[in-house]
Design an enzyme around this catalytic site. Sequence first.
Site, mmCIF file in Angstrom:
data_model
loop_
_atom_site.group_PDB
_atom_site.id
_atom_site.type_symbol
_atom_site.label_atom_id
_atom_site.label_comp_id
_atom_site.label_asym_id
_atom_site.label_seq_id
_atom_site.Cartn_x
_atom_site.Cartn_y
_atom_site.Cartn_z
ATOM 1 C CG ASP A 79 -44.569 -12.966 0.498
ATOM 2 O OD1 ASP A 79 -45.452 -12.918 1.112
ATOM 3 O OD2 ASP A 79 -43.355 -13.144 0.751
ATOM 4 C CG ASP B 168 -39.607 -15.000 -4.159
ATOM 5 O OD1 ASP B 168 -38.207 -15.721 -4.266
ATOM 6 O OD2 ASP B 168 -40.152 -14.857 -3.021
ATOM 7 C CE LYS C 16 -31.997 -12.534 -3.637
ATOM 8 N NZ LYS C 16 -31.209 -11.933 -4.541
ATOM 9 C CE1 TYR D 28 -33.832 -9.643 0.187
ATOM 10 C CE2 TYR D 28 -35.126 -9.779 2.320
ATOM 11 C CZ TYR D 28 -34.656 -10.319 1.346
ATOM 12 O OH TYR D 28 -35.051 -11.778 1.140
ATOM 13 C CG HIS E 74 -40.304 -15.164 4.977
ATOM 14 N ND1 HIS E 74 -40.905 -14.047 4.042
ATOM 15 C CD2 HIS E 74 -39.704 -14.623 5.838
ATOM 16 C CE1 HIS E 74 -40.799 -12.794 4.673
ATOM 17 N NE2 HIS E 74 -39.993 -13.341 5.691
ATOM 18 C CG ASP F 219 -42.760 -16.298 0.820
ATOM 19 O OD1 ASP F 219 -42.707 -16.516 -0.546
ATOM 20 O OD2 ASP F 219 -42.367 -15.738 1.748
#
Length: 371
Positions: A12, A239, A237, A234, A19, A53
Amino acid sequence: MSKITVSLIKADVGGLPGHVTVADELIKAAEENLQNAKDSGLIIDFRVFRAGDDLELVMTHTKGVDNEEIHKLAWDTFEKATAIAKDLKLYGAGQDLLSDAFSGNVRGMGPGVAEMEFTERGAEPVIAFMMDKTEPGAFNLPIFRMFADPFNTAGLVIDPNLHNGFVFEIWDIYEHKRVLMRAPEEMYDILALIGAKSRFVIKRVFPKEGGKLPADEPVAVISTEKLYQIAGEYVGKDDPVALVRAQSGLPAVGEVLEPFAFPHLVSGWMRGSHNGPLMPVPFNYSKCTRFDGPPRVIAAGFQLANGRLVGPVDLFDDPAYDYTRQKAVEIAEYMRRHGPFEPHRLPMEDMEYTTLPKVMDRLKDRFESIE
Ligand code: F6R
Ligand code: MG
Ligand code: MG
């Protein structure tokens, strides 16, 4: 003939808007860079996709897995796309490039990687699965069903070439350990592990000895990078993506796609902190809108011709998946009604953003012991 490597590397590097999806400008920049690499002979072929994204690079070559030149090509492509994302002030420009400089291999640097090297068969169907707003464990259920569940894959029962089953390479992503397990013999033990999908993830599947395919060449591979663990905080995620080979001694294309007819609950969705249904969609619906989701998967089907990619076919662009999508929307609605309550919101230990420690800190003097 030398072996072929298929590399699916993703990152990303900026969303439009927020997003939701990848801008056309980034797709174009990636295609230009990979075309140059194809013209120079470094790769045989390529295709570029967007999954929500995430910018997704499918490349074929003869250099094997974890090859420095191929990984550098992917990294440079993401950096070029990042420069454009910064210029356009896209959201989270360069967010998955967690290191300032490339050092040999993109693993552990932010991008997700699924690659496998194998002897291309007389006819070689390969499917690239790309998910957004979820984590690698989202592949556990569908991969298990493809290669081990006779209620999914008829060939396990009625094709002598599949009847012996497969070997699963399972990673414990907290302890950084792996184990090889055989199905159907160890099926219940496999499920005991992979049902805990935030910790145990299927990394690869191999054929067994003595079958039609070489037992040391994988038939499926899944990206298992955990951004949270790499960055220590963080940063989005993970993905995940996967490559799956099909037919002639392997699950048929339809058996590979069949598990996705059930929109199972996966972790991710809004702020990487919610459970929701995984919705299989055609390429043009590969954008995460409702509550930044729901989590989605696209599937691109190819035949390989000496490493050339023939395709893609947009495999979920089929009314046969309309019912699944409708079901996913109903489940999304049901889950959303829980608002901030579990099990829509993830349990505390799996939450990726959380204000709870701050709330607890503020309340610490007000808590009294209970007799
Ligand atoms: C989930 C995801 C989004 C963001 C959310 C908030 O993987 O990427 O749901 O978490 O849009 O994003 P920030 O914190 O960047 O405002
Ligand atoms: Mg993003
Ligand atoms: Mg994403």
